[in-house]
Design a protein around this motif. Structure first.
Motif, PDB file in Angstrom:
ATOM      1  N   LYS A 184       0.802  -1.223   0.000  1.00 53.49           N
ATOM      2  CA  LYS A 184       0.000   0.000   0.000  1.00 53.49           C
ATOM      3  C   LYS A 184       0.834   1.272   0.000  1.00 53.49           C
ATOM      4  CE  LYS A 184      -3.671   2.293   2.640  1.00 53.49           C
ATOM      5  NZ  LYS A 184      -4.561   2.187   3.823  1.00 53.49           N
ATOM      6  N   SER A 185       2.008   1.247   0.642  1.00 55.42           N
ATOM      7  CA  SER A 185       2.798   2.466   0.762  1.00 55.42           C
ATOM      8  C   SER A 185       3.198   3.031  -0.595  1.00 55.42           C
ATOM      9  CB  SER A 185       4.045   2.208   1.612  1.00 55.42           C
ATOM     10  OG  SER A 185       4.864   1.222   1.001  1.00 55.42           O
ATOM     11  N   CYS A 186       3.331   2.168  -1.604  1.00 58.91           N
ATOM     12  CA  CYS A 186       3.721   2.631  -2.952  1.00 58.91           C
ATOM     13  C   CYS A 186       2.559   2.635  -3.934  1.00 58.91           C
ATOM     14  CB  CYS A 186       4.829   1.743  -3.515  1.00 58.91           C
ATOM     15  SG  CYS A 186       6.407   1.871  -2.648  1.00 58.91           S
ATOM     16  N   HIS A 187       1.569   1.795  -3.687  1.00 60.09           N
ATOM     17  CA  HIS A 187       0.485   1.631  -4.657  1.00 60.09           C
ATOM     18  C   HIS A 187      -0.855   1.970  -4.017  1.00 60.09           C
ATOM     19  CE1 HIS A 187       3.352  -0.215  -7.379  1.00 60.09           C
ATOM     20  NE2 HIS A 187       3.721  -1.045  -6.404  1.00 60.09           N
ATOM     21  N   LEU A 192       0.467   6.636  -6.752  1.00 57.60           N
ATOM     22  CA  LEU A 192       0.217   5.595  -7.751  1.00 57.60           C
ATOM     23  C   LEU A 192       1.501   5.207  -8.469  1.00 57.60           C
ATOM     24  CD1 LEU A 192      -3.174   6.687  -9.361  1.00 57.60           C
ATOM     25  CD2 LEU A 192      -2.726   4.572  -8.135  1.00 57.60           C
ATOM     26  N   LYS A 193       2.381   4.522  -7.768  1.00 53.46           N
ATOM     27  CA  LYS A 193       3.618   4.083  -8.396  1.00 53.46           C
ATOM     28  C   LYS A 193       3.279   3.060  -9.473  1.00 53.46           C
ATOM     29  CE  LYS A 193       8.357   3.161  -7.052  1.00 53.46           C
ATOM     30  NZ  LYS A 193       9.275   2.916  -5.918  1.00 53.46           N
ATOM     31  N   GLY A 194       3.773   3.323 -10.681  1.00 55.16           N
ATOM     32  CA  GLY A 194       3.456   2.440 -11.797  1.00 55.16           C
ATOM     33  C   GLY A 194       2.000   2.507 -12.195  1.00 55.16           C
ATOM     34  N   GLU A 195       1.319   3.607 -11.808  1.00 57.05           N
ATOM     35  CA  GLU A 195      -0.114   3.781 -12.089  1.00 57.05           C
ATOM     36  C   GLU A 195      -0.934   2.617 -11.544  1.00 57.05           C
ATOM     37  OE1 GLU A 195      -1.377   6.563 -13.416  1.00 57.05           O
ATOM     38  OE2 GLU A 195       0.689   7.295 -13.384  1.00 57.05           O
ATOM     39  N   LEU A 204      -6.970  -3.565  -8.316  1.00 59.30           N
ATOM     40  CA  LEU A 204      -6.309  -4.808  -8.715  1.00 59.30           C
ATOM     41  C   LEU A 204      -6.713  -5.211 -10.128  1.00 59.30           C
ATOM     42  CD1 LEU A 204      -6.625  -6.944  -5.460  1.00 59.30           C
ATOM     43  CD2 LEU A 204      -4.516  -6.557  -6.719  1.00 59.30           C
ATOM     44  N   LEU A 205      -8.004  -5.118 -10.408  1.00 57.37           N
ATOM     45  CA  LEU A 205      -8.500  -5.530 -11.721  1.00 57.37           C
ATOM     46  C   LEU A 205      -8.068  -4.574 -12.825  1.00 57.37           C
ATOM     47  CD1 LEU A 205     -12.133  -6.626 -10.711  1.00 57.37           C
ATOM     48  CD2 LEU A 205     -10.169  -8.098 -11.205  1.00 57.37           C
ATOM     49  N   ALA A 206      -7.895  -3.287 -12.463  1.00 56.49           N
ATOM     50  CA  ALA A 206      -7.523  -2.295 -13.479  1.00 56.49           C
ATOM     51  C   ALA A 206      -6.069  -2.437 -13.908  1.00 56.49           C
ATOM     52  CB  ALA A 206      -7.776  -0.888 -12.941  1.00 56.49           C
ATOM     53  N   GLY A 207      -5.195  -2.921 -12.995  1.00 59.54           N
ATOM     54  CA  GLY A 207      -3.782  -3.031 -13.343  1.00 59.54           C
ATOM     55  C   GLY A 207      -3.082  -1.698 -13.332  1.00 59.54           C
ATOM     56  N   GLY A 208      -1.897  -1.655 -13.957  1.00 58.66           N
ATOM     57  CA  GLY A 208      -1.099  -0.438 -13.963  1.00 58.66           C
ATOM     58  C   GLY A 208      -0.567  -0.102 -15.337  1.00 58.66           C
TER      59      GLY A 208
END
Length: 463
Positions: A184-187, A192-195, A204-208
């Motif tokens: 969670k700390s990055c995502h 939004l690290k890596g979107e 999770l379903l949307a991805g990055g």
């Protein structure tokens, strides 16, 4: 028909609130650029304070309407609103002072600095309402947050109850807490690290930016799982090597969840998750061994006095007011010496009188100890007379009577106790009687010794 106007105006507050800040800050900057006796920026300063006051008033009204129609609690906005009104009043007051002449009034820079302070405090409270109290600090490194004295509440992993862990929701109570603790700390929505947002099922379903991270039913093609099992020094390993790493059980649970379809609904039982994977996350209610009391820690001089009398004495736990006292260095202790301990009897949780000169008379003194949990009377002249008085102690769990004169009948007199867990009677008359008494039905365990190991065929081999 026009009932929407006031609520709509209230919703403009986040936009309107920036106007007084910008206008008043501009005017204050000009104040500090102005030199004594000069009026180069005077007209602009006066206009800035007038427009800033008007904008602050309009913003305060819109903020009040937003509070009225958007369901904010008064406790959450009261100081913000009060400071906003105070900012408005000070702005108009400064404008009024400027109208009384053509140069800056005395101490005007100091008065302008007060307005800066008000703007800062008002804006800070407004930011807390809209963004949360940790908006400015949560992005700071954890070490810096700790240095600034900010209490950091770490994300907790799964916490399941022993009684019904099988009925826990696999995704919301197990998988998401694992992701919160490790990812969670990055995502998250603000970072939004890596979107990639791993704080919700939709994220999770949307991805990055690199595509999907979850392929339902196929963990080996789901980056959410495959990146976790890469070597720690691999460039694509996640979480980064310097961050907390998920345990093997956490990774196995993520794999099992994905293989089972990566569903948002469903329990651990329905997913056939084995207990061994869940075991580290089952919370157990541990009952403290010693009584929980509000007795304050014993004063250092009182503790020192006990030690000076010959006792070994210390707190049973750090910060506890309960004491552990032993006569290991005071073998001459006898019944009449109880007066030396009487003042601390409410504190005594562990008392070792082993090897001393006490007799059955000491049992009368021990009968009124509310917190005594462990009592050792080994190698003393105790015969067991009046032993039943110890059954009245509300917290006594362990009683040591090794190498004393107690018999089985006296041990059975202790059955009325609600707290006894074990009674030790090695090398006593009771031990011999127990070995011939067959199966005993007692509410506590009696350790009598006299254990023998079965003979093995190898025992008769001569080498």
């Amino acid at each position: 028909m026009l009932d929407f106007i006031l609520p709509l105006f209230g919703r403009f507050h986040p936009l309107l609130v920036h106007l007084p800040i910008g206008i008043l800050v501009f005017g204050i900057i000009l104040v500090f650029l102005s030199k004594a006796g000069q009026n180069t920026h005077f007209a602009s300063i006066r206009l800035a304070f007038l427009l800033g006051g008007i904008a602050a008033a309009v913003s305060s009204v819109s903020g009040f309407l937003q509070y009225q129609y958007e369901g904010f609690e008064w406790e959450s906005i009261q100081f913000h609103l009060i400071l906003a009104l105070l900012t408005t009043a000070v702005s108009f007051w400064l404008w009024y002072q400027l109208n009384r002449g053509e140069t800056l009034p005395p101490f005007f820079k100091i008065k302008s600095a007060v307005l800066v302070l008000l703007l800062t405090m008002t804006g800070h409270l407004g930011g807390n309402i809209s963004r949360g109290e940790n908006y400015l600090t949560e992005i700071l490194p954890l070490d810096l947050q700790s240095f600034l004295g900010i209490e950091i509440e770490p994300e907790k992993g799964p916490q399941l109850l022993e009684e019904n862990w099988e009925n826990a929701a696999l995704y919301s109570e197990v998988i998401q807490p694992i992701l919160n603790q490790n990812c969670k700390s990055c995502h998250n929505p603000r970072n939004l690290k890596g979107e990639l947002d791993l704080t919700t099922m939709n994220g999770l379903l949307a991805g990055g930016e690199d595509g999907l991270v979850l392929t339902a039913g196929d963990a080996t093609h789901s980056e959410l799982y495959t990146r976790m099992i890469l070597e720690k020094d691999h460039d694509d390993h996640m979480p980064p090597a310097e961050k907390r790493q998920p345990s093997k059980e956490e990774i196995a649970l993520i794999e099992a969840w994905i293989q089972g379809g990566g569903k948002e609904k469903g329990t651990l039982a329905e997913a056939a998750i084995p207990r061994k994977l869940i075991e580290p996350f089952i919370a157990r209610n541990e009952v403290p061994f010693y009584p929980v009391t509000t007795i304050p820690e014993m004063a250092a001089d009182s503790l020192a006095a006990l030690k000076l009398s010959g006792f070994f004495a210390e707190g049973v736990e750090s910060g506890s007011g309960l004491l552990k006292v032993s006569c290991i260095n005071f073998p001459g202790f006898q019944d009449s010496d109880w007066t030396m301990l009487a003042g601390a009897k409410n504190r005594l949780a562990y008392l070792d009188l082993s090897g001393t000169k006490v007799s059955d008379s000491i049992l009368d003194s021990l009968g009124g100890m509310p917190n005594l949990t462990v009592l050792k009377l080994n190698n003393t002249a105790i015969t067991g007379k009046s032993l039943e008085k110890l059954a009245l102690l509300p917290h006594l769990k362990l009683l040591y009577l090794n190498n004393t004169g107690v018999n089985l009948s006296q041990i059975q007199d202790l059955t009325s106790s609600k707290s006894f867990e074990k009674v030790f009677v090695y090398e006593t008359p009771a031990a011999g009687e127990i070995s011939n008494a067959g199966k005993l039905s007692l509410p506590f365990l009696v350790e009598s010794g006299n254990y023998t190991l079965p003979k093995l065929a190898t025992d008769t081999i001569v080498y």
